[in-house]
Design a protein around this motif. Structure first.
Motif, PDB file in Angstrom:
ATOM      1  N   ASN A 116       0.834  -1.212   0.000  1.00  0.00           N
ATOM      2  CA  ASN A 116       0.000   0.000   0.000  1.00  0.00           C
ATOM      3  C   ASN A 116       0.859   1.248   0.000  1.00  0.00           C
ATOM      4  O   ASN A 116       0.552   2.239   0.652  1.00  0.00           O
ATOM      5  N   LEU A 117       1.921   1.185  -0.763  1.00  0.00           N
ATOM      6  CA  LEU A 117       2.890   2.261  -0.717  1.00  0.00           C
ATOM      7  C   LEU A 117       2.278   3.605  -1.118  1.00  0.00           C
ATOM      8  O   LEU A 117       2.664   4.662  -0.604  1.00  0.00           O
ATOM      9  N   ASP A 118       1.279   3.561  -2.028  1.00  0.00           N
ATOM     10  CA  ASP A 118       0.628   4.811  -2.430  1.00  0.00           C
ATOM     11  C   ASP A 118       0.057   5.539  -1.216  1.00  0.00           C
ATOM     12  O   ASP A 118       0.188   6.757  -1.088  1.00  0.00           O
ATOM     13  N   LEU A 119      -0.534   4.773  -0.305  1.00  0.00           N
ATOM     14  CA  LEU A 119      -1.123   5.402   0.877  1.00  0.00           C
ATOM     15  C   LEU A 119      -0.045   6.052   1.746  1.00  0.00           C
ATOM     16  O   LEU A 119      -0.262   7.102   2.342  1.00  0.00           O
ATOM     17  N   ILE A 120       1.101   5.378   1.822  1.00  0.00           N
ATOM     18  CA  ILE A 120       2.177   5.919   2.662  1.00  0.00           C
ATOM     19  C   ILE A 120       2.699   7.232   2.085  1.00  0.00           C
ATOM     20  O   ILE A 120       2.891   8.215   2.804  1.00  0.00           O
ATOM     21  N   PHE A 121       2.921   7.254   0.776  1.00  0.00           N
ATOM     22  CA  PHE A 121       3.381   8.487   0.137  1.00  0.00           C
ATOM     23  C   PHE A 121       2.383   9.617   0.378  1.00  0.00           C
ATOM     24  O   PHE A 121       2.753  10.740   0.716  1.00  0.00           O
ATOM     25  N   LEU A 122       1.105   9.304   0.184  1.00  0.00           N
ATOM     26  CA  LEU A 122       0.078  10.332   0.376  1.00  0.00           C
ATOM     27  C   LEU A 122       0.040  10.788   1.832  1.00  0.00           C
ATOM     28  O   LEU A 122      -0.148  11.966   2.122  1.00  0.00           O
ATOM     29  N   CYS A 123       0.226   9.838   2.711  1.00  0.00           N
ATOM     30  CA  CYS A 123       0.199  10.133   4.139  1.00  0.00           C
ATOM     31  C   CYS A 123       1.275  11.175   4.484  1.00  0.00           C
ATOM     32  O   CYS A 123       0.992  12.194   5.118  1.00  0.00           O
ATOM     33  N   ILE A 124       2.500  10.934   4.009  1.00  0.00           N
ATOM     34  CA  ILE A 124       3.575  11.901   4.283  1.00  0.00           C
ATOM     35  C   ILE A 124       3.209  13.245   3.664  1.00  0.00           C
ATOM     36  O   ILE A 124       3.399  14.299   4.258  1.00  0.00           O
ATOM     37  N   ASP A 125       2.638  13.201   2.476  1.00  0.00           N
ATOM     38  CA  ASP A 125       2.273  14.433   1.779  1.00  0.00           C
ATOM     39  C   ASP A 125       1.204  15.214   2.537  1.00  0.00           C
ATOM     40  O   ASP A 125       1.145  16.434   2.448  1.00  0.00           O
TER      41      ASP A 125
END
Lengths: 178, 896
Positions: A116-125
């Motif tokens: 779910n790497l997309d969620l992690i990137f968005l989370c940091i963003d």
């Protein structure tokens, strides 16, 4: 300037060997990839043996304040300058950590994160924007990542898109002709 | 070890490690191929989102897209705006930001983003604003400005925050535009949302930060109002202390403005705010102990928190306070001691070093016992911090040198890296230099250390030191064995230093000379050139040196090799010699030290090493750099032949500015000799178009009959931004404190310099420049020198030269003011923390110690009392080694 807004230097998510899972740097104090990797390696080596699983831990490394928390095979880090308020950094770390737990339904380990790497990137963003803290409340972060509330159907004018594409094509043609 | 192992492990584990990764074997070229799905007329949202994630993964791993690749991806990503899938749209926003498109590419997405900015969906609006502001340039910003202005006060908090944060970023690049948003931002400060309030306050402050009055007004209004967000409250604390810093300088009396607000924040319900406020209070300029107390109290509570972050924050703050107000922190000592065993080593180290700073003489032994256990399981970087703290402690309590020196020698024998060992050796060297009693045991410890030292650098440093100090000890012969062992057992570098060290013993100790000669002769067969050369040179110096006429080449002078010329000059002369036919003559090397900006060097020096350690050891850096600067001055002055007859330099004042940020910057350092005062004018020319020549300072005696000018040394040239020094020396009666006031004028010849070519015009114009007046004060003749135990020191001085008298100091605001004023007049060192006056004290005793010019010890005991009408009386008792000095102290105070 120096005594103004709290600034986050970077947010790091490393695995249990110190390798990158997801990282984001918000300042140019580490200009090259090599310097970034060296920083991650040094931080990882210095925190590896600590027990940051129940409470967030903290240390001063290479002249930066680093707060960190580990879960399963993942290491979460938030870095700030040496005069930063430690508790503000800790709040950001906690927001990141909790938001990831919420988004992954408490299955926080490297495998799930990578899936779910997309969620992690968005989370940091959604937590930090250009070094400035955007949001620290885990629920709000998770909701924004999931675009909750954005499902109401929004009509998109096809015209705008095709206009945009036309401009793009024209632009490409121009740059090719140059 | 630690460095090698993870790398090896990585290699081994690679296979099974990446087994479960969905990105296994992912490769840039293939993903870029995949990205073509973005161009499909029927967008598969799921598939596209996956490909974007892969692209982001590659970027995150440090993969670099070429310009062409990035442009291509960017164009195809923009096509995804036609999909209505919200998750995909969110990824598109992120991808555009990560690609940071160039300004000519940006126009392609502008219209799509502007559309999203006006969307009914809040999250689209918020994200579109963030993306647009990130990639926009000035021209485009003009077009979208009104939308952002609206968004600043959007009823949706996410949109408002996005606009405000974007405003903070845009303020750097387009300040004129963002400043126009002031009204909207001000409205947003009143928002009910915590984060909107925080972002709005941050932006508002940055818009107004150059307008001191506006910031002050902002703080005044907000400290009364109710800021809800803890983050915003932290900002307010920061801004408040900024306002305090900028206003407090003027008014000395009365309550500090806004202090009540800061103190109130100590009772905030959020720890973040409490910490911010406590730290702000401890960092106030010349904070009083009464102001400090409440902040220390909350920090003390944090010390026993279960959260490591809180403990760390508290101990780090207290550690800093301990450097300036050690007494204020002593209340926390018990809590601090329990932190020595803290799991978190950063916390433990901070606790130890704080204790070392606040500890008193009696607690040293107990502390050292605790530290010994602790040292074995912390990393080198923490150990270095502890070693440095111990060094300062030892200088503070010289009586305890035995315990502390033993500790240092014990840890010297244990495992450790170079930096750590170097820190220990440096500390021992400093202790030997400053505490005469410690010399003997210190030297033996060092001798033992070099028997088994793996670092050539440290061995040579110690050998050099042994060579200088060893011959002066009562029993020099015992060091010979250690040094000679090095000649037999070590590598060439160390052998060469050992030979030099041996030679020094031979030169200074006549009785050892025959034996040294035997040892040196053996070295003639060494297989290294340098070692043989040194042995040959020293042998002939020792055997024939004493018969030589020229005293510069006499054995003892020669062996110690102080060439008396700056190395840079020597290098230049040698280079000239290599090219020429003329025989080299050391006397032809100029002795003028090339201008060195000492102050800058000092500032740059201590900062670096502190970076990697857990905390700066400012107090001790300060003291050691203080020593360094006196050394540097001494070197500089002794290189000037005119001053060589003045005797030993007693004291150099800190630089006094004589100009106010003008075209020429001049400050002066007063060097006090027994019978002379040398004024060193440090001049800097800040005009690139000018070269100043023949710069000299005209000093006119306004007051002070006892001074007469003897030497004036001008500065032959003063180019742009390269500081230089001019000197004026005065003679005055020996051993007395002569006071004076001097008017100074700088005279010089100005020559125009062409900025582009650097060419200097031949013709110059004579000009002069008025400098401010300079005074030689009583405090210039006193040196601060603490005594470890005032009572003992007092009793050791004979009562014969004791003088006692009483003085009325008139009406004063409080006792503290009177005490500080008297300390200021003498410039002596307050001892045992007696410079701190408890709030509302009715009487106080202050102990001062130091040296008067001529190295005469002087101790002063001041007893103050204040009556209800605020009349202050003072009883002054002084003891010294000389009647003149005791009388002088009283003369000074009655003349002040």
């Amino acid at each position: 300037m120096e005594h103004s807004c709290p600034l986050i230097k970077n947010v790091l998510l490393l695995d249990s060997e110190g390798k990158r899972v997801a990282v984001k740097y918000f300042c140019d104090e580490w200009p090259s990839l090599a310097s970034k990797l060296a920083f991650e390696k040094s931080i990882f080596a210095k925190t590896q043996r600590t027990n940051a699983r129940t409470e967030a831990e903290i240390g001063m490394f290479d002249g930066y304040i680093v707060v960190y928390k580990f879960i399963a095979d993942l290491h979460f880090y938030v870095t700030g300058g040496d005069d930063e308020n430690e508790l503000i950094l800790a709040t950001v770390l906690q927001g990141f950590f909790d938001a990831v737990s919420l988004l992954l339904r408490n299955n926080v380990d490297k495998r799930t994160v990578l899936e779910n790497l997309d969620l992690i990137f968005l989370c940091i963003d959604e937590i930090v924007d250009g070094g400035i803290i955007l949001e620290t409340e885990a629920n709000v972060i998770a909701a924004k990542v999931a675009m909750r509330g954005a499902d109401a159907d929004v009509p998109l004018s096809e015209q705008t898109i095709s206009q945009a594409l036309a401009t793009a094509r024209e632009h490409l043609a121009r740059s090719l002709l140059k | 070890m630690a460095l090698v192992q993870p790398a090896m492990k990585k290699e081994d584990d690679r296979d099974d490690e990446e087994e479960y990764s969905p990105y296994l074997g992912i490769e840039k070229g293939a993903v870029l191929q995949e990205a073509r799905v973005f161009n499909d007329p029927h967008v598969d949202a799921r598939k596209c989102a996956q490909v974007i994630t892969k692209l982001l993964y590659l970027l995150n791993q440090g993969e670099i897209f070429t310009k062409v690749e990035a442009t291509e991806v960017f164009f195809s990503v923009t096509k995804l705006f036609q999909s209505k899938d919200v998750s995909l749209r969110r990824m598109v926003y992120l991808m555009i930001k990560e690609l940071s498109p160039s300004s000519d590419e940006v126009i392609i997405v502008t219209s799509s983003l502007m559309k999203d900015m006006n969307s009914k969906t809040d999250l689209y609006r918020a994200n579109a604003i963030r993306v647009l502001c990130r990639i926009t340039d000035g021209a485009l910003l003009g077009q979208i400005e009104r939308y952002i202005k609206q968004a600043l006060v959007d009823k949706n908090v996410v949109v408002a925050s996005a606009a405000l944060v974007s405003g903070i970023h845009l303020l750097q690049s387009n300040p004129e535009i963002v400043k126009r948003w002031s009204n909207e931002v001000q409205e947003a400060v009143q928002s009910r949302s915590a984060l909107v309030q925080f972002h709005a306050l941050a932006l508002l402050h940055q818009i107004r930060q150059n307008d001191r009055l506006a910031v002050s007004k902002l703080v005044t209004s907000l400290t009364r109002g109710s800021i809800r967000s803890p983050l915003a409250q932290c900002l307010l604390v920061r801004y408040t202390s900024q306002v305090i810093r900028e206003t407090a300088s003027g008014s000395q009396t009365g309550e500090r403005p806004f202090y009540d607000f800061l103190e109130g924040c100590l009772r905030h319900k959020n720890d973040m705010v409490i910490l911010e406020a406590a730290r702000a209070i401890t960092e106030l300029n010349s904070v009083t102990s009464r102001e400090l107390t409440p902040a220390i109290t909350v920090l003390q509570l944090f010390l026993s928190s279960s959260k490591p972050v809180l403990r760390f924050a508290a101990v780090r703050t207290l550690n800093k306070v301990a450097m300036t107000h050690p007494l204020a922190v002593t209340n926390c000592n018990i809590d601090m001691e329990s932190l020595i065993s803290d799991q978190n080593r950063s916390i433990a180290t901070l606790a130890i070093t704080t204790l070392l700073k606040t500890g008193n003489e009696s607690s040293v032994d107990r502390l050292m016992k605790q530290i010994t256990n602790f040292m074995s399981d912390i990393a080198d970087e923490f150990k270095i911090v502890v070693v440095e703290a111990i060094r300062s402690l030892c200088l503070k309590f010289p009586q305890k040198y035995r315990t502390l020196m033993n500790f240092l020698s014990n840890i010297l024998r244990e495992e450790g890296g170079f930096e750590y060992k170097k820190a220990i050796v440096d500390s021992i060297l400093i202790l030997i230099r400053d505490i005469p009693d410690a010399k003997d045991s210190g030297l033996s410890h060092l001798c033992e250390f070099i028997e088994d030292c793996e670092f050539s650098y440290l061995s040579t440093q110690i050998l050099h030191f042994l060579g200088n100090e060893g011959p002066k000890t009562p029993d020099p012969s015992k060091y010979i064995r250690y040094i000679h062992n090095r000649v037999i057992l070590e590598n060439a570098t160390v052998r060469a230093s050992a030979v030099s060290a041996l030679a020094k013993f031979g030169a200074l100790v006549e009785s050892l000379k025959p034996r040294i000669l035997v040892l040196l002769r053996r070295c003639l067969y060494d297989n290294d050139d340098e070692v043989r050369d040194r042995a040959t040179l020293y042998l002939s110096a020792l055997e024939h040196g004493s018969q030589l006429e020229d005293k510069d080449f006499r054995a003892d002078k020669f062996v110690f090799g102080s060439l008396d010329v700056p190395l840079a000059n020597l290098e230049a002369s040698l280079q000239a010699y290599v090219a020429s036919e003329v025989r080299f003559d050391i006397h032809s090397v100029p002795k003028d030290a090339k201008a060195q900006p000492y102050a800058e060097k000092k500032a740059a020096g201590p900062k670096k090493p502190a970076k990697d350690t857990a905390m700066p050891v400012a107090a001790n850096e300060l003291s050691s750099s203080g020593v360094k600067s006196t050394d540097a001055y001494e070197k500089l002055l002794s290189s000037i032949p005119e001053f060589s007859t003045f005797g030993k330099l007693f004291k150099s004042s800190s630089p006094v500015e004589l100009t106010e940020e003008t075209e020429y910057e001049v400050n002066v350092v007063k060097h006090i000799y027994p019978g002379h005062v040398v004024l060193q004018f440090n001049c800097t020319n800040t005009i690139p178009e000018q070269l100043l020549e023949n710069v000299h300072i005209l000093v006119e005696i306004v007051e002070g009959d006892e001074f007469s000018e003897v030497v004036s040394k001008s500065l032959s040239s003063l180019p742009f931004n390269s500081p230089g020094q001019a000197f004026v020396a005065f003679e005055k009666p020996e051993g007395v404190y002569s006071l004076g006031k001097f008017a100074n004028t700088m005279r010089f010849i100005v020559k125009e310099v062409d900025k582009d070519t650097g060419e200097v015009e031949d013709e110059g114009v004579e000009d002069e420049y008025q400098l401010e007046e300079l005074e030689v004060l009583p405090s210039d003749y006193f040196l601060k020198k603490a005594v470890p135990n005032f009572k003992n020191a007092w009793e050791n001085l004979s009562p014969e030269f004791e003088r006692v008298d009483e003085y009325g100091l008139g009406v004063r605001e409080n006792l503290n003011e009177a005490v500080q004023a008297v300390i200021e007049i003498f410039g002596l060192q307050p001892c045992e923390g007696t410079e701190v006056v408890p709030a509302n004290a009715r009487s106080h005793t202050c102990l001062l110690a130091g040296k008067f010019v001529g190295d005469i010890s002087v101790l002063v005991r001041l007893s103050f009392g204040i009556d209800p009408q605020k009349q202050v009386a003072m009883k002054l008792s002084v003891r010294s080694e000389d009647q003149y000095v005791s009388d002088a102290i009283h003369e000074i105070i009655s003349g002040a």
